[in-house]
Design a protein around this motif. Structure first.
Motif, PDB file in Angstrom:
ATOM      1  N   ILE A  32       0.843  -1.207   0.000  1.00 22.82           N
ATOM      2  CA  ILE A  32       0.000   0.000   0.000  1.00 22.82           C
ATOM      3  C   ILE A  32       0.873   1.250   0.000  1.00 22.82           C
ATOM      4  O   ILE A  32       0.608   2.212  -0.735  1.00 22.82           O
ATOM      5  CB  ILE A  32      -0.954  -0.010   1.213  1.00 22.82           C
ATOM      6  CG1 ILE A  32      -1.974  -1.145   1.078  1.00 22.82           C
ATOM      7  CG2 ILE A  32      -1.676   1.329   1.335  1.00 22.82           C
ATOM      8  CD1 ILE A  32      -2.815  -1.356   2.323  1.00 22.82           C
ATOM      9  N   LEU A  33       1.934   1.243   0.809  1.00 20.26           N
ATOM     10  CA  LEU A  33       2.839   2.392   0.843  1.00 20.26           C
ATOM     11  C   LEU A  33       3.482   2.628  -0.518  1.00 20.26           C
ATOM     12  O   LEU A  33       3.605   3.777  -0.975  1.00 20.26           O
ATOM     13  CB  LEU A  33       3.920   2.177   1.907  1.00 20.26           C
ATOM     14  CG  LEU A  33       3.469   2.234   3.370  1.00 20.26           C
ATOM     15  CD1 LEU A  33       4.618   1.865   4.297  1.00 20.26           C
ATOM     16  CD2 LEU A  33       2.932   3.622   3.720  1.00 20.26           C
ATOM     17  N   VAL A  34       3.905   1.557  -1.178  1.00 19.57           N
ATOM     18  CA  VAL A  34       4.523   1.707  -2.497  1.00 19.57           C
ATOM     19  C   VAL A  34       3.472   2.072  -3.544  1.00 19.57           C
ATOM     20  O   VAL A  34       3.768   2.764  -4.516  1.00 19.57           O
ATOM     21  CB  VAL A  34       5.285   0.426  -2.894  1.00 19.57           C
ATOM     22  CG1 VAL A  34       5.947   0.592  -4.268  1.00 19.57           C
ATOM     23  CG2 VAL A  34       6.346   0.084  -1.859  1.00 19.57           C
ATOM     24  N   LEU A  35       2.244   1.623  -3.341  1.00 16.03           N
ATOM     25  CA  LEU A  35       1.163   2.014  -4.249  1.00 16.03           C
ATOM     26  C   LEU A  35       0.982   3.537  -4.233  1.00 16.03           C
ATOM     27  O   LEU A  35       0.757   4.157  -5.277  1.00 16.03           O
ATOM     28  CB  LEU A  35      -0.135   1.323  -3.847  1.00 16.03           C
ATOM     29  CG  LEU A  35      -1.294   1.399  -4.862  1.00 16.03           C
ATOM     30  CD1 LEU A  35      -0.931   0.674  -6.144  1.00 16.03           C
ATOM     31  CD2 LEU A  35      -2.568   0.810  -4.257  1.00 16.03           C
ATOM     32  N   TYR A  36       1.086   4.137  -3.050  1.00 13.63           N
ATOM     33  CA  TYR A  36       1.048   5.605  -2.969  1.00 13.63           C
ATOM     34  C   TYR A  36       2.197   6.209  -3.786  1.00 13.63           C
ATOM     35  O   TYR A  36       2.025   7.242  -4.447  1.00 13.63           O
ATOM     36  CB  TYR A  36       1.174   6.071  -1.518  1.00 13.63           C
ATOM     37  CG  TYR A  36       0.063   5.651  -0.595  1.00 13.63           C
ATOM     38  CD1 TYR A  36      -1.182   5.249  -1.087  1.00 13.63           C
ATOM     39  CD2 TYR A  36       0.240   5.657   0.785  1.00 13.63           C
ATOM     40  CE1 TYR A  36      -2.204   4.870  -0.223  1.00 13.63           C
ATOM     41  CE2 TYR A  36      -0.773   5.286   1.651  1.00 13.63           C
ATOM     42  CZ  TYR A  36      -1.996   4.878   1.140  1.00 13.63           C
ATOM     43  OH  TYR A  36      -2.994   4.508   1.999  1.00 13.63           O
TER      44      TYR A  36
END
Length: 555
Positions: free
Chosen positions: A463-467
């Motif tokens: 999720i963090l990398v998706l941001y």
């Protein structure tokens, strides 16, 4: 800039366009390949090139190495951005890749300190500065060149390929280092094998130069040149005229600053938090981060393409806003799933630091060379390193700081004025007493591998990398479209490198200083959150959508 209708006719990428993307992306692969090489091999390089230097000399080298990594890049943007707007994208692009690739390769053949003495670290620093300057011009050139070759309505899709190269550079560096280490063994790798990954870069350089020599100049630049509209003074025009300088400032504050802190939080700070705060072993943390990067990489292309349809601003600013709103629950979740014992200790074993506020500094230390010697700073630094939350209580003026853990009170010490031996003895005694009491209060010294919920940690990291993919995928197209052709290379490179080099690059040290200041392992998140929110506000109200801009317009 004028606007043009967007042609959204779906078609495949032509061979020429594919070559443009590939040639441009290789340069940014270089950037990340070298970045990860230096990061992974920093300990070995320090022993090879800084052995035997006195503390003052080592301090100077540390400052210069830091400058090469972060501060020098915007100056490279000025130098090569100006050149790109004066003589063309292709030739400037060729110069930056030659300087960058040659600097990386020469590190691999550079004699060490034991061979040529002080000359070795001096040359190494010069190479790093040259590389930093070249990198300052490389990204702007890659983004400009690809965007100016892209058909209308597909600039986001085309430039998004450049944004994927960080992952490729990471995996390439890890594969080369692992392969060499396995082949020659640890002893040989530490002695001479570490040079091989740097030498391998010559292959990337040769391929990139060969392809770039066969490339055509950007059609937008050729059109502008044929019309006699090239800028005679790109720097003066870009930064000396308010209408253009305003765009540079808006690009920095309203786009790249937020993009940078989200990018660094999602990849580097997340790794730092796992290993330093949650005490997850390095191998596990790196594998989880690499897996999250691998899973999320296609979304750079997805969001780049989506920005062609709905605009750059909604995706970039949306990513900044969602990140700012969810960072605290996500990082709390990482603690819960990666180190539940630490989570329990944080809730059940409160710690109080009592100290004279005048003796407590904001421990901002980007070069890693500054010494904090007050009893307050020493106590807070050790508690922060142990991932212990604490409450700050004001002590009497001039008093020595104390740490209260449950019913136990531990007295810190002032290192100022002590001899090296006395300071080491006091530090050893204080560290042992503090560590014993922290452990007795239930704080783990490392995360229990059997207690790590790897699927959930991976999900949160994803999720963090998706941001990251949301804010980074469309950013190149947005920056290219903000500026007129005649000063585009110069103008877009500056906010990008200040945003990513300074706002992003300073994130780990700033966040750690905030953690030590407040006594809360999550307090460092306020830095990216505040910057991201500022970008959302400025971008929303003052940055115009760029997706329909005519990038062939010289003015």
């Amino acid at each position: 800039m004028t606007t043009a209708s967007v042609n959204t006719t779906a078609r495949g990428i032509t061979p020429e366009e594919r070559k443009v993307i590939f040639a441009s992306s290789l340069g940014t692969v270089f950037e990340w390949y070298d970045f990860y090489l230096y990061g992974s091999l920093a300990a070995i390089i320090a022993k090879q090139f800084f052995a035997g230097t006195d503390p003052n000399t080592a301090f100077i080298f540390a400052l210069l190495a830091f400058a090469a990594g972060f501060i020098v890049r915007p100056f490279g943007a000025l130098v090569f951005g100006r050149l790109g707007d004066l003589v063309g994208r292709k030739y400037t692009f060729l110069v930056t890749i030659l300087i960058m690739g040659a600097s990386t390769f020469i590190v691999g053949i550079l004699p060490n300190y034991n061979s040529i003495g002080i000359t070795a670290p001096i040359i190494l620093i010069i190479l790093r500065i040259l590389q930093g300057l070249a990198l300052g011009g490389e990204y702007g050139g890659a983004a400009t060149y690809v965007a100016e070759h892209a058909p209308e309505g597909r600039r986001g899709a085309f430039t998004a390929w450049i944004q994927t190269t960080a992952t490729l550079g990471l995996f390439l560096s890890l594969l080369v280092i692992l392969g060499v280490r396995t082949s020659v063994g640890e002893a040989a790798f530490a002695e001479w094998g570490w040079r091989i990954p740097f030498l391998v870069s010559i292959l990337l350089l040769a391929i990139s130069v060969w392809i770039r020599l066969s490339m055509n100049e950007s059609p937008a630049f050729l059109k502008m040149k044929s019309e006699g509209k090239t800028s005679k003074a790109p720097l003066t025009e870009a930064f000396g005229q308010w209408k253009n300088l305003k765009l540079v400032i808006l690009a920095l504050v309203g786009l790249t600053a937020g993009q940078a802190v989200v990018w660094y939080t999602g990849q580097f700070y997340a790794l730092f938090f796992l290993t330093q705060s949650l005490k997850v072993d390095g191998a596990t943390a790196n594998i989880l981060i690499a897996a999250a990067l691998l899973l999320a990489t296609p979304f750079f292309l997805f969001f780049g393409s989506l920005s062609d349809k709905i605009g750059r601003k909604p995706i970039i600013l949306g990513g900044c806003l969602i990140a700012a709103v969810t960072y605290f629950p996500i990082f709390n979740g990482l603690t819960h799933f990666a180190n539940p014992a630490l989570e329990a200790a944080l809730q059940k074993a409160p710690v109080i630091v009592t100290a004279d506020p005048a003796s407590c500094q904001f421990q901002f230390n980007p070069t890693g060379t500054k010494k904090f010697t007050s009893s307050c700073d020493i106590a807070k630094a050790k508690l922060s390193a142990a991932s212990v939350n604490y409450e700050n209580v004001a002590g009497a003026p001039g008093s020595v700081a104390t740490v209260k853990i449950g019913d136990k009170i531990i007295t810190s010490y002032d290192a100022a004025g002590l001899s090296k031996e006395d300071a080491a003895a006091k530090d050893k005694a204080f560290s042992k007493e503090l560590a014993d009491d922290i452990k007795a209060a239930g704080y783990p010294t490392k995360a229990d591998p059997d207690q790590i919920n790897k699927p959930m940690v991976l999900l949160l990291l994803f999720i963090l990398v998706l941001y990251v993919t949301m804010v980074y995928g469309p950013i190149a197209a947005a920056l290219v479209e903000m500026f007129p052709t005649r000063i585009r290379y110069t103008s877009m490179s500056m906010p990008y490198h200040i945003g990513n080099g300074w706002f992003g690059g300073l994130l780990p040290t700033t966040s750690f200083a905030l953690v030590a200041f407040k006594g809360d392992i999550y307090y460092g998140l306020w830095y990216p959150i505040v910057i991201a929110v500022i970008t959302v506000v400025i971008g929303l109200f003052f940055v115009k959508e760029t997706v329909h801009n005519d990038i062939y317009a010289a003015d």
